[in-house]
Design an enzyme around this catalytic site. Structure first.
Site, PDB file in Angstrom:
ATOM      1  N   PHE A 172      25.362  70.696 140.953  1.00  0.00           N
ATOM      2  CA  PHE A 172      25.786  72.233 141.037  1.00  0.00           C
ATOM      3  C   PHE A 172      27.269  72.580 141.722  1.00  0.00           C
ATOM      4  O   PHE A 172      27.627  73.506 141.385  1.00  0.00           O
ATOM      5  CB  PHE A 172      24.526  73.212 141.651  1.00  0.00           C
ATOM      6  CG  PHE A 172      24.530  73.194 143.100  1.00  0.00           C
ATOM      7  CD1 PHE A 172      25.177  73.986 143.857  1.00  0.00           C
ATOM      8  CD2 PHE A 172      23.743  72.253 143.925  1.00  0.00           C
ATOM      9  CE1 PHE A 172      25.367  74.265 145.412  1.00  0.00           C
ATOM     10  CE2 PHE A 172      23.845  72.446 145.259  1.00  0.00           C
ATOM     11  CZ  PHE A 172      24.572  73.304 145.922  1.00  0.00           C
ATOM     12  N   LYS A 196      24.931  66.106 130.818  1.00  0.00           N
ATOM     13  CA  LYS A 196      24.065  66.936 131.288  1.00  0.00           C
ATOM     14  C   LYS A 196      24.557  67.712 132.684  1.00  0.00           C
ATOM     15  O   LYS A 196      24.666  67.318 133.441  1.00  0.00           O
ATOM     16  CB  LYS A 196      22.739  66.286 131.743  1.00  0.00           C
ATOM     17  CG  LYS A 196      21.485  67.379 131.857  1.00  0.00           C
ATOM     18  CD  LYS A 196      20.320  67.023 132.650  1.00  0.00           C
ATOM     19  CE  LYS A 196      20.719  67.323 134.082  1.00  0.00           C
ATOM     20  NZ  LYS A 196      20.836  68.524 134.504  1.00  0.00           N
ATOM     21  N   GLU A 199      21.356  72.318 135.979  1.00  0.00           N
ATOM     22  CA  GLU A 199      20.826  73.425 135.523  1.00  0.00           C
ATOM     23  C   GLU A 199      20.922  74.649 136.388  1.00  0.00           C
ATOM     24  O   GLU A 199      20.471  75.830 135.915  1.00  0.00           O
ATOM     25  CB  GLU A 199      19.330  72.935 135.617  1.00  0.00           C
ATOM     26  CG  GLU A 199      18.613  72.733 136.956  1.00  0.00           C
ATOM     27  CD  GLU A 199      18.821  71.433 137.442  1.00  0.00           C
ATOM     28  OE1 GLU A 199      19.692  70.720 136.803  1.00  0.00           O
ATOM     29  OE2 GLU A 199      17.986  70.922 138.406  1.00  0.00           O
ATOM     30  N   LYS A 200      21.821  74.384 137.540  1.00  0.00           N
ATOM     31  CA  LYS A 200      21.854  75.701 138.270  1.00  0.00           C
ATOM     32  C   LYS A 200      23.077  76.426 138.101  1.00  0.00           C
ATOM     33  O   LYS A 200      23.361  77.664 138.100  1.00  0.00           O
ATOM     34  CB  LYS A 200      22.067  75.392 139.832  1.00  0.00           C
ATOM     35  CG  LYS A 200      20.651  74.601 140.238  1.00  0.00           C
ATOM     36  CD  LYS A 200      20.778  74.426 141.744  1.00  0.00           C
ATOM     37  CE  LYS A 200      19.464  73.574 142.157  1.00  0.00           C
ATOM     38  NZ  LYS A 200      19.702  72.102 142.452  1.00  0.00           N
ATOM     39  N   SER A 287      22.560  64.288 144.446  1.00  0.00           N
ATOM     40  CA  SER A 287      21.990  63.937 146.022  1.00  0.00           C
ATOM     41  C   SER A 287      21.263  62.738 146.120  1.00  0.00           C
ATOM     42  O   SER A 287      20.797  62.102 144.799  1.00  0.00           O
ATOM     43  CB  SER A 287      20.985  65.074 146.346  1.00  0.00           C
ATOM     44  OG  SER A 287      19.992  65.140 145.237  1.00  0.00           O
ATOM     45  N   CYS A 359      30.525  67.778 148.971  1.00  0.00           N
ATOM     46  CA  CYS A 359      30.280  66.548 149.245  1.00  0.00           C
ATOM     47  C   CYS A 359      31.084  66.006 150.318  1.00  0.00           C
ATOM     48  O   CYS A 359      30.953  64.995 151.172  1.00  0.00           O
ATOM     49  CB  CYS A 359      29.887  65.405 148.087  1.00  0.00           C
ATOM     50  SG  CYS A 359      31.764  65.346 147.414  1.00  0.00           S
ATOM     51  N   GLU A 459      21.500  65.473 155.346  1.00  0.00           N
ATOM     52  CA  GLU A 459      22.741  66.256 154.814  1.00  0.00           C
ATOM     53  C   GLU A 459      22.075  67.574 154.559  1.00  0.00           C
ATOM     54  O   GLU A 459      21.296  68.006 154.159  1.00  0.00           O
ATOM     55  CB  GLU A 459      23.004  65.700 153.232  1.00  0.00           C
ATOM     56  CG  GLU A 459      24.204  66.332 152.775  1.00  0.00           C
ATOM     57  CD  GLU A 459      24.345  66.058 151.513  1.00  0.00           C
ATOM     58  OE1 GLU A 459      23.463  65.584 150.909  1.00  0.00           O
ATOM     59  OE2 GLU A 459      25.647  66.258 150.938  1.00  0.00           O
TER      60      GLU A 459
HETATM   61  P1  NAD Z   1      20.871  67.014 142.830  1.00  0.00           P
HETATM   62  O1  NAD Z   1      20.459  65.575 143.021  1.00  0.00           O
HETATM   63  O2  NAD Z   1      19.611  67.998 143.131  1.00  0.00           O
HETATM   64  O3  NAD Z   1      21.002  67.330 141.233  1.00  0.00           O
HETATM   65  C1  NAD Z   1      22.074  66.416 140.531  1.00  0.00           C
HETATM   66  C2  NAD Z   1      21.811  66.332 139.085  1.00  0.00           C
HETATM   67  O4  NAD Z   1      20.573  65.256 139.044  1.00  0.00           O
HETATM   68  C3  NAD Z   1      21.197  67.691 138.284  1.00  0.00           C
HETATM   69  O5  NAD Z   1      21.731  67.533 137.166  1.00  0.00           O
HETATM   70  C4  NAD Z   1      19.877  67.482 138.224  1.00  0.00           C
HETATM   71  O6  NAD Z   1      19.202  68.033 137.125  1.00  0.00           O
HETATM   72  C5  NAD Z   1      19.245  65.945 138.250  1.00  0.00           C
HETATM   73  N1  NAD Z   1      18.246  65.705 139.045  1.00  0.00           N
HETATM   74  C6  NAD Z   1      18.013  66.167 140.290  1.00  0.00           C
HETATM   75  N2  NAD Z   1      16.756  65.661 140.650  1.00  0.00           N
HETATM   76  C7  NAD Z   1      16.572  64.917 139.964  1.00  0.00           C
HETATM   77  C8  NAD Z   1      15.302  63.909 139.557  1.00  0.00           C
HETATM   78  N3  NAD Z   1      14.246  63.843 140.541  1.00  0.00           N
HETATM   79  N4  NAD Z   1      15.211  63.028 138.614  1.00  0.00           N
HETATM   80  C9  NAD Z   1      16.265  63.206 137.579  1.00  0.00           C
HETATM   81  N5  NAD Z   1      17.156  63.984 137.703  1.00  0.00           N
HETATM   82  C10 NAD Z   1      17.332  64.894 138.656  1.00  0.00           C
HETATM   83  O7  NAD Z   1      22.070  67.626 143.175  1.00  0.00           O
HETATM   84  P2  NAD Z   1      22.894  68.836 143.494  1.00  0.00           P
HETATM   85  O8  NAD Z   1      21.706  69.657 144.567  1.00  0.00           O
HETATM   86  O9  NAD Z   1      22.959  69.504 142.248  1.00  0.00           O
HETATM   87  O10 NAD Z   1      24.123  68.638 144.154  1.00  0.00           O
HETATM   88  C11 NAD Z   1      24.496  68.433 145.880  1.00  0.00           C
HETATM   89  C12 NAD Z   1      24.293  67.015 146.154  1.00  0.00           C
HETATM   90  O11 NAD Z   1      25.438  66.196 145.278  1.00  0.00           O
HETATM   91  C13 NAD Z   1      24.682  66.753 147.573  1.00  0.00           C
HETATM   92  O12 NAD Z   1      23.853  65.809 148.146  1.00  0.00           O
HETATM   93  C14 NAD Z   1      26.037  66.337 147.606  1.00  0.00           C
HETATM   94  O13 NAD Z   1      26.570  65.702 148.737  1.00  0.00           O
HETATM   95  C15 NAD Z   1      26.113  65.660 146.382  1.00  0.00           C
HETATM   96  N6  NAD Z   1      27.448  65.410 145.868  1.00  0.00           N
HETATM   97  C16 NAD Z   1      27.883  64.374 145.997  1.00  0.00           C
HETATM   98  C17 NAD Z   1      29.403  63.966 145.403  1.00  0.00           C
HETATM   99  C18 NAD Z   1      30.103  62.754 145.645  1.00  0.00           C
HETATM  100  O14 NAD Z   1      30.940  62.498 144.995  1.00  0.00           O
HETATM  101  N7  NAD Z   1      29.810  61.881 146.550  1.00  0.00           N
HETATM  102  C19 NAD Z   1      29.862  64.965 144.866  1.00  0.00           C
HETATM  103  C20 NAD Z   1      29.391  66.101 144.608  1.00  0.00           C
HETATM  104  C21 NAD Z   1      28.161  66.491 145.410  1.00  0.00           C
END
Ligand code: NAD
Length: 573
Positions: A172, A196, A199-200, A287, A359, A459
């Site tokens: 998100f 994809k 969703e947020k 994440s 991130c 984090e």
């Molecule tokens: P998130 O993991 O909750 O969601 C990311 C995606 O994964 C979404 O599209 C979500 O629908 C999907 N998802 C979430 N849980 C899932 C599951 N159990 N099974 C299948 N799909 C699932 O992450 P977020 O809260 O949207 O974003 C923040 C996180 O992203 C932080 O941890 C941040 O550090 C990380 N991030 C990392 C980078 C990088 O380049 N390392 C860049 C941006 C964000």
């Protein structure tokens, strides 16, 4: 709940029955060049984190709709891969122009859904735009190699060919930049794509809401209520003006139908991507706080922890390439000889910018030597920051993404206090006039934090700066390297010798030397080590092109063939 019912959950696996298909608020999928409403009756509300208004609704795409998107991408592939690379580049050239023209609309859309300030939202779009610009030079980036006369009359060359259908799964926090880390590189290499979005905050990447001409009589009533409800807020502007968003722009730029497809959803859609046999590669950013072995035992546990390693293991198990960028705990090491003013500005900006939801946020600072002086100064500067809705031109930081995110941030801060950390600044109970319902957390600073505390190990992903202390550079490096994450690390010093030692010994993908957020431009790659990355080819840069292409090596012989048969292994003579 009705269409204004606010239901959202960070790891929601349960669909919210909040609207019916055909509702004007629903974000459509993009399949085969058409924006189509999902037939699913399940949807999740997208909520403005500053106001709690429902901005739109994300459908949980059905299995059949998902398969149609993949089929559309598969069908579009043969002709797209055979489209001259110069033509593919020209689409990117046009796209970058359209993104520039629509920068303000894109930024407003991001601010409304994600909460960050408008200026920061423009930065989000701009960092993605740079990848589009980079993809305009794909012919050079995708060039193969040629060695003449590897054997008598024989030449060998390699070609970088597209893979086929690739997919992207987004977080998100950068609704424009992250999809643009993926799409321009993937499609300009000749692949087709299924994305994809988070969703947020899905809107910036797809059509904001259904076009007016799609509205049936039943949909006009909720639309009228929505406009009335929103009339004193900014979101109605989006409704009227932000239909030009990235996917639309890409099609306007000339991307043929089916080359880019968008499906909305959560875990089920993600799992369908991981399992689909027509998808060749998966790019994930999001994440992960999971210990991988648990996931190998039972995938269903994954929703408790996060997505990254789950997606990496599940998609790899079905033979796909995967690049998985995950969570972070980035450290800034401050040496006693650091430039005081510049370092304080850097720490405050990188710790609290985007409400700490980057991130590459510098969420932990390690002071080498006495920390008291620095702590006092940082508190002074952090107190001066203005917390407000991202649309407030004076806002320095906006809200965090959801009520759950705020609760999590507050819980981790409290756990720090209970474990003995000193709370130098507490932003948990902040009230923002005019936005009393918003998920705001003011700048928060915890000092005397130690490596065993939960607030350090996890984090936090909020505007919380953790302060630690070390007696030497070696000790500081040791603290950073013992942390499970390895996304970014920065040092602030005026000594080249110290900086060089840090650069050599630190275990992090991105290293900053007097640069707090060293996100590389697209001619380099965005990397990551330890728990921050899984895979071996990173996003954008040379590695990005390698990720989205496979090598074919051709050996050719054009000469009069010698007579006779030899069954021995051919050797180069
Ligand atoms: P998130 O993991 O909750 O969601 C990311 C995606 O994964 C979404 O599209 C979500 O629908 C999907 N998802 C979430 N849980 C899932 C599951 N159990 N099974 C299948 N799909 C699932 O992450 P977020 O809260 O949207 O974003 C923040 C996180 O992203 C932080 O941890 C941040 O550090 C990380 N991030 C990392 C980078 C990088 O380049 N390392 C860049 C941006 C964000």
């Amino acid at each position: 709940p009705g269409i204004f019912g606010a239901v959202n959950s960070r790891f929601s696996t349960v669909a919210q029955q909040s609207s019916r298909p055909g509702s004007s608020l629903r974000v459509p999928n993009l399949i085969g060049g058409r924006f189509v409403d999902s037939h699913s009756s399940d949807a999740i509300d997208v909520i403005n984190p500053a106001t709690q208004e429902v901005v739109s609704q994300v459908p949980l795409t059905t299995k059949q709709e998902f398969k149609s998107a993949v089929s559309a991408a598969k069908e579009a592939f043969p002709s797209w891969r055979n489209t001259p690379i110069t033509t593919r580049q020209r689409v990117m050239l046009k796209l970058q122009e359209l993104i520039r023209k629509n920068m303000d609309k894109l930024a407003l859309s991001i601010t409304t859904e994600q909460g960050k300030t408008l200026k920061d939202a423009q930065g989000d779009v701009f960092r993605g735009l740079e990848v589009v610009e980079h993809a305009c030079g794909m012919a050079t980036l995708q060039m193969g190699e040629y060695v003449s006369n590897v054997s008598n009359g024989i030449d060998t060359y390699s070609i970088r060919e597209p893979l086929g259908v690739c997919a992207g799964i987004c977080p998100f926090n950068f609704p424009a930049m992250i999809p643009l880390w993926m799409i321009p590189v993937a499609v300009t290499c000749g692949n087709t794509f299924v994305l994809k979005p988070s969703e947020k905050d899905p809107v910036v990447i797809s059509l904001h809401l259904r076009n007016m001409h799609c509205l049936d009589a039943c949909a006009i009533i909720p639309l009228a209520i929505y406009l009335f409800f929103c009339v004193s807020h900014l979101s109605f502007l989006l409704f009227l003006g932000a239909s030009m968003i990235l996917a639309e722009l890409a099609m306007e730029a000339g991307l043929p139908d089916g080359v880019l497809n968008i499906v909305h959803g959560t875990n089920d859609t993600v799992n369908a991507i991981c399992d689909d046999e027509d998808i060749r590669a998966v790019s994930f950013v999001g994440s992960n706080t999971v210990s991988p072995p648990l996931l190998y035992i039972d995938y269903s546990f994954c929703f408790i922890f996060g997505a990254g390693m789950h997606i990496y293991s599940r998609a790899s198990a079905s033979g796909k390439r995967v690049q998985s960028n995950m969570g972070a705990k980035n450290h800034g090491v401050v040496m006693p000889d650091a430039n005081i003013d510049a370092t304080l500005n850097a720490l405050v900006a990188a710790g609290f910018g985007a409400a700490g939801q980057r991130c590459m946020a510098l969420s932990t600072v390690v002071f080498v030597g006495d920390s008291k002086f620095w702590e006092e100064k940082i508190v002074e500067r952090a107190k001066a920051l203005k917390v407000s809705a991202g649309t407030d031109p004076e806002a320095d930081l906006g809200p965090v993404i959801s009520k759950q995110a705020k609760e999590r941030v507050c819980r981790l801060v409290q756990s720090g206090v209970e474990s003995g950390a000193r709370l130098l600044l507490d932003g948990r109970n902040i009230k923002v006039p005019g936005y009393e319902q918003g998920n705001f957390v003011g700048p928060t600073i915890l000092a005397d934090v130690t490596a065993d505390m939960e607030c350090y190990k996890e984090e936090i992903f909020g505007p919380v700066l953790i302060c630690m202390q070390a007696n030497s550079l070696d000790e500081a490096i040791n603290i950073v390297n013992r942390n499970k994450y390895g996304n970014g690390a920065a040092i602030f010093t005026s000594s080249g010798i110290v900086a060089r030692k840090f650069q050599t010994e630190i275990e992090a993908g991105q290293v900053g030397i007097n640069v707090p957020i060293p996100v590389p431009l697209p001619f380099f790659s965005f990397t990551g080590s330890k728990a921050s990355f899984a895979g071996d080819l990173n996003f954008y840069g040379k590695a990005g092109v390698q990720f989205y292409t496979q090598i074919k090596t051709v050996t050719q012989q054009w000469k009069d063939l010698p007579g006779g048969v030899s069954l021995a292994m051919p050797t180069s003579q």
